[in-house]
Design a protein around this motif. Structure first.
Motif, short mmCIF file in Angstrom:
data_model
loop_
_atom_site.label_atom_id
_atom_site.label_comp_id
_atom_site.label_asym_id
_atom_site.label_seq_id
_atom_site.Cartn_x
_atom_site.Cartn_y
_atom_site.Cartn_z
N THR A 184 -30.70 -63.63 -13.60
CA THR A 184 -30.80 -62.43 -14.43
C THR A 184 -32.15 -62.24 -15.11
O THR A 184 -32.45 -61.12 -15.55
N ASP A 185 -32.96 -63.27 -15.23
CA ASP A 185 -34.20 -63.17 -16.00
C ASP A 185 -35.41 -63.23 -15.07
O ASP A 185 -35.68 -64.28 -14.46
N PRO A 186 -36.17 -62.15 -14.94
CA PRO A 186 -37.32 -62.14 -14.02
C PRO A 186 -38.38 -63.19 -14.36
O PRO A 186 -39.01 -63.76 -13.46
N ALA A 187 -38.58 -63.46 -15.66
CA ALA A 187 -39.60 -64.43 -16.05
C ALA A 187 -39.23 -65.84 -15.59
O ALA A 187 -40.07 -66.57 -15.06
N GLN A 188 -37.96 -66.24 -15.77
CA GLN A 188 -37.55 -67.56 -15.30
C GLN A 188 -37.57 -67.61 -13.78
O GLN A 188 -37.94 -68.64 -13.19
N GLY A 189 -37.17 -66.53 -13.13
CA GLY A 189 -37.25 -66.49 -11.67
C GLY A 189 -38.66 -66.69 -11.18
O GLY A 189 -38.91 -67.43 -10.22
N ALA A 190 -39.62 -66.04 -11.84
CA ALA A 190 -41.02 -66.19 -11.46
C ALA A 190 -41.52 -67.60 -11.73
O ALA A 190 -42.27 -68.18 -10.93
N ALA A 191 -41.10 -68.18 -12.86
CA ALA A 191 -41.56 -69.52 -13.22
C ALA A 191 -41.02 -70.59 -12.28
O ALA A 191 -41.58 -71.68 -12.20
N SER A 192 -39.93 -70.29 -11.55
CA SER A 192 -39.29 -71.27 -10.67
C SER A 192 -39.64 -71.08 -9.20
O SER A 192 -39.04 -71.73 -8.34
N GLN A 193 -40.60 -70.23 -8.91
CA GLN A 193 -40.94 -69.97 -7.51
C GLN A 193 -41.47 -71.21 -6.80
O GLN A 193 -41.38 -71.33 -5.57
N TYR A 194 -42.01 -72.16 -7.55
CA TYR A 194 -42.52 -73.39 -6.94
C TYR A 194 -41.44 -74.15 -6.18
O TYR A 194 -41.73 -74.94 -5.27
N ILE A 195 -40.17 -73.92 -6.52
CA ILE A 195 -39.07 -74.61 -5.84
C ILE A 195 -39.04 -74.22 -4.37
O ILE A 195 -38.75 -75.05 -3.50
N HIS A 196 -39.35 -72.96 -4.06
CA HIS A 196 -39.40 -72.54 -2.66
C HIS A 196 -40.43 -73.37 -1.88
O HIS A 196 -40.17 -73.79 -0.75
N PHE A 197 -41.58 -73.59 -2.50
CA PHE A 197 -42.61 -74.40 -1.82
C PHE A 197 -42.13 -75.83 -1.61
O PHE A 197 -42.28 -76.40 -0.52
N LEU A 198 -41.52 -76.41 -2.64
CA LEU A 198 -41.10 -77.81 -2.53
C LEU A 198 -40.01 -78.00 -1.49
O LEU A 198 -39.87 -79.10 -0.94
N ARG A 199 -39.26 -76.97 -1.20
CA ARG A 199 -38.19 -77.08 -0.20
C ARG A 199 -38.70 -76.94 1.23
O ARG A 199 -37.92 -77.15 2.17
N GLN A 200 -39.94 -76.60 1.42
CA GLN A 200 -40.48 -76.49 2.77
C GLN A 200 -40.49 -77.85 3.46
O GLN A 200 -40.68 -78.89 2.81
N PRO A 201 -40.29 -77.89 4.79
CA PRO A 201 -40.21 -79.18 5.49
C PRO A 201 -41.46 -80.04 5.36
O PRO A 201 -41.37 -81.26 5.43
N ASP A 202 -42.62 -79.42 5.17
CA ASP A 202 -43.86 -80.19 5.11
C ASP A 202 -44.45 -80.25 3.71
O ASP A 202 -45.62 -80.62 3.54
N SER A 203 -43.68 -79.90 2.69
CA SER A 203 -44.24 -79.87 1.34
C SER A 203 -44.74 -81.23 0.90
O SER A 203 -45.76 -81.33 0.19
N HIS A 204 -44.05 -82.29 1.30
CA HIS A 204 -44.48 -83.63 0.88
C HIS A 204 -45.84 -83.98 1.44
O HIS A 204 -46.64 -84.66 0.79
N GLU A 205 -46.14 -83.50 2.65
CA GLU A 205 -47.45 -83.75 3.25
C GLU A 205 -48.53 -82.97 2.52
O GLU A 205 -49.63 -83.48 2.27
N LYS A 206 -48.23 -81.73 2.16
CA LYS A 206 -49.21 -80.91 1.44
C LYS A 206 -49.46 -81.48 0.05
O LYS A 206 -50.61 -81.47 -0.43
N LEU A 207 -48.43 -81.97 -0.62
CA LEU A 207 -48.61 -82.54 -1.94
C LEU A 207 -49.47 -83.80 -1.92
O LEU A 207 -50.24 -84.07 -2.84
#
Length: 295
Positions: free
Chosen positions: A138-161
């Protein structure tokens, strides 16, 4: 600090264990991208009167790191916490369960599923799943602040990190937050933990396995995308202290709205001038709040 290796829940865990062994036990659960060493400031300030146990949770540092995503379900993480408690207090109770960030997620779940094992609950900048999911929906600001979760869920995120000497992890730590506490000595400890074989993949597997629905960039969640989280099964019955650094840019105050309706006995303490890393930025103040609640 004293580090020891234990067997629990079919895995090997490395734990910091300090304080009188017969004193009331505090079980401390770290979050991402920390490890047991993230509790050193609190242990130093509380272990005179309490037996403090801070494990490297599964996937982190020196503990076992299952490769499959399914090994990081909430149920397995809660079973780890209870099994570690059983190692030190067979069939007994911890005086308090303390969690930060992802460790807070495990602590909340353990408090719901095994309330008889923990006398008190302390959370430092972490979220109960129901108010957090509501905020994401319901809150756009929290949704925007949590967008990093999409990146972390990528199959190769651990390699990029891990690339370029963990530049990706450090960018996440540095983003809009104060990391002046990360001295070269502390950074060396963190990089050593991140560099353990399989660690970075295990760490992000927590995000891949989590039943958290995050809206798409600039979008919203459809009702069918939101997990069913029944409030009656998610109540916190023991005395609960929530300590909140007010400058947290990843978890906004809206992410805790309605928490009081889910708790029998909630105490909220807000700290100005610190953010998500409050235990490193203001360790004396945070430890004093914990001690007052524990005593």
């Amino acid at each position: 600090m004293n580090r020891e290796t234990i067997e629990a829940n079919g895995l090997t865990f490395s734990c910091l264990a300090e304080g009188p062994r017969d004193a009331p036990m505090l079980l401390m659960l770290h979050g991402f991208p920390e490890f047991s060493g993230g509790w050193e400031e609190m242990i130093a300030r509380l272990s005179d009167r309490y037996f403090c146990v801070a494990p490297d949770q599964r996937g982190y540092n020196l503990s076992d790191k299952p490769a499959e995503v399914s090994a990081y379900s909430t149920g397995k993480l809660v079973s780890d916490a209870v099994a570690i408690l059983d190692h030190y207090r067979p069939g007994g109770r911890a005086h308090a369960l303390i969690g930060h960030d992802w460790g807070a997620g495990v602590a909340y779940a353990a408090a719901m599923r095994a309330p008889e094992r923990f006398e008190r609950l302390i959370i430092a900048n972490g979220v109960h799943p129901l108010p957090f999911q509501r905020a994401l929906a319901t809150d756009p600001a929290q949704g925007a602040a949590s967008q990093y979760i999409h990146f972390l869920r990528q199959p190769d995120s651990h390699e990029k990190l891990a690339a370029d000497d963990f530049e990706g992890v450090m960018r996440m730590l540095w983003a809009k937050m104060d990391v002046s506490w990360m001295t070269p000595e502390v950074m060396a400890k963190y990089k050593a933990a991140w560099g353990q074989p399989g660690a970075m993949n295990g760490m992000v597997n927590w995000y891949r396995a989590a039943r958290i629905a995050v809206p798409p960039p600039g979008g919203t969640l459809a009702p069918g995308d939101i997990p069913d989280l029944p409030a009656e099964a998610m109540r916190i019955t023991m005395p609960h202290l929530l300590i909140w650094g007010m400058d947290d840019s990843a978890l906004l105050p809206v992410s805790r709205e309605g928490l009081e309706d889910l708790c029998d006995d909630l105490t909220l303490r807000e700290i100005e001038g610190c953010d998500h890393w409050l235990m490193h930025q203001k360790p004396d103040e945070v430890a004093a709040l914990m001690r007052a609640f524990l005593d």
